[in-house]
Design an enzyme around this catalytic site. Structure first.
Site, PDB file in Angstrom:
ATOM      1  CG  HIS A  69      -4.279   0.486   5.401  1.00 44.90           C
ATOM      2  ND1 HIS A  69      -5.657   0.580   5.395  1.00 44.90           N
ATOM      3  CD2 HIS A  69      -3.990  -0.646   4.713  1.00 44.90           C
ATOM      4  CE1 HIS A  69      -6.157  -0.439   4.731  1.00 44.90           C
ATOM      5  NE2 HIS A  69      -5.171  -1.217   4.310  1.00 44.90           N
ATOM      6  CG  HIS A  80      -7.366  -4.559   6.959  1.00 44.12           C
ATOM      7  ND1 HIS A  80      -7.002  -5.657   6.223  1.00 44.12           N
ATOM      8  CD2 HIS A  80      -6.952  -3.485   6.246  1.00 44.12           C
ATOM      9  CE1 HIS A  80      -6.378  -5.269   5.106  1.00 44.12           C
ATOM     10  NE2 HIS A  80      -6.330  -3.948   5.109  1.00 44.12           N
ATOM     11  CG  HIS A 108      -9.087  -2.045   1.792  1.00 43.16           C
ATOM     12  ND1 HIS A 108      -8.269  -1.707   0.749  1.00 43.16           N
ATOM     13  CD2 HIS A 108      -8.254  -2.577   2.731  1.00 43.16           C
ATOM     14  CE1 HIS A 108      -7.027  -2.036   1.020  1.00 43.16           C
ATOM     15  NE2 HIS A 108      -6.992  -2.561   2.227  1.00 43.16           N
ATOM     16  CD  GLU A 110      -3.002  -0.989   0.009  1.00 37.12           C
ATOM     17  OE1 GLU A 110      -2.857  -0.082  -0.840  1.00 37.12           O
ATOM     18  OE2 GLU A 110      -3.892  -1.839  -0.055  1.00 37.12           O
TER      19      GLU A 110
HETATM   20  P1  13P Z   1       1.063  -5.095   3.252  1.00 41.76           P
HETATM   21  O1  13P Z   1       1.365  -6.359   4.057  1.00 41.76           O
HETATM   22  O2  13P Z   1       1.637  -5.181   1.869  1.00 41.76           O
HETATM   23  O3  13P Z   1       1.479  -3.862   4.000  1.00 41.76           O
HETATM   24  O4  13P Z   1      -0.501  -5.031   3.008  1.00 41.76           O
HETATM   25  C1  13P Z   1      -1.417  -5.310   4.007  1.00 41.76           C
HETATM   26  C2  13P Z   1      -2.702  -4.620   3.740  1.00 41.76           C
HETATM   27  O5  13P Z   1      -3.348  -4.264   4.675  1.00 41.76           O
HETATM   28  C3  13P Z   1      -3.166  -4.390   2.370  1.00 41.76           C
HETATM   29  O6  13P Z   1      -4.287  -3.565   2.346  1.00 41.76           O
END
Ligand code: 13P
Length: 211
Positions: free
Chosen positions: A87, A89, A150, A68
């Site tokens: 970022h 989740h 996402h 990302e």
């Molecule tokens: P990376 O492991 O490449 O940082 O990606 C994880 C992720 O959350 C993709 O949206």
């Protein structure tokens, strides 16, 4: 690094999901320090973190950077006040992102510290510059945005601030989901939002952010 581990401890990321970066400079050249791709946070070490330029070219470190990277770069290019991007989740933020529901300004601290409600960016394919552009369009001058189907992105002048933003977003999204189960969540009155937005704007301008 410590921030990445703390994200896992707080349950805001799991396994290798999510990524963390900070803006740095070397001889005036804009660079970023970012977590490597596909590395679980529990086994992450300081030497695994990589330094790259805005094209994703490696400057230091041996591991490939987060997939990302372009999302992080897009935010640094759009917002000169931002010094760190996270970022995640996290569950409740992702639930709202999947439902396509903006979290309205329900709590005073949302307006004072995030700039208001948390908008949902249009869907962008993971790892693309398009995702970065769509995230920035919905982020505007605020501190957080939901990524459709996402997760979320939290930003701050510092890593500590970005971490606080991610925690507050998850708490607000949790409260929004719970209040929706109880009835209909009532946003703050418009005049309160306006006053608190003025406080937010003052802070943002002091950090060099958009006016
Ligand atoms: P990376 O492991 O490449 O940082 O990606 C994880 C992720 O959350 C993709 O949206």
């Amino acid at each position: 690094m410590l921030v990445a581990k703390e994200l896992e401890r707080l349950g805001l990321v799991a396994g290798s999901s999510g990524n963390v970066s900070a803006r740095v400079q070397e001889r005036g050249r804009p660079l970023l320090v970012i977590t490597p791709t596909s590395r679980s946070y529990s086994s992450l070490r300081v030497r695994d973190v990589v330094v790259i330029d805005y094209e994703g070219e490696p400057m230091r470190g041996t591991l490939p950077p987060s997939s990302e990277t372009m999302l992080h770069v897009a935010v640094y290019q759009a917002r000169r006040d931002v010094g760190a991007v996270i970022h995640t989740h996290s569950i409740y933020a992702s639930a709202c992102a999947v439902a396509g529901l903006e979290v309205p300004p329900l709590l005073d601290e949302m307006v004072v510290y995030l700039g208001g409600g948390i908008k949902v960016a249009e869907y962008g394919f993971p790892g693309t510059t398009e995702l970065g552009a769509k995230a920035c369009a919905a982020l505007g001058d605020r501190k957080a945005v939901l990524l459709r189907n996402h997760g979320m992105v939290g930003v701050g002048a510092t890593l500590e601030e970005a971490m606080g933003v991610c925690r507050l977003v998850e708490r607000a999204a949790h409260i929004f989901v719970m209040a929706s189960l109880l009835g209909s969540p009532t946003p703050l009155p418009a005049d309160v939002v306006e006053k608190e937005r003025a406080l937010y704007g003052m802070r943002l301008r002091a950090e060099g952010g958009p006016s």
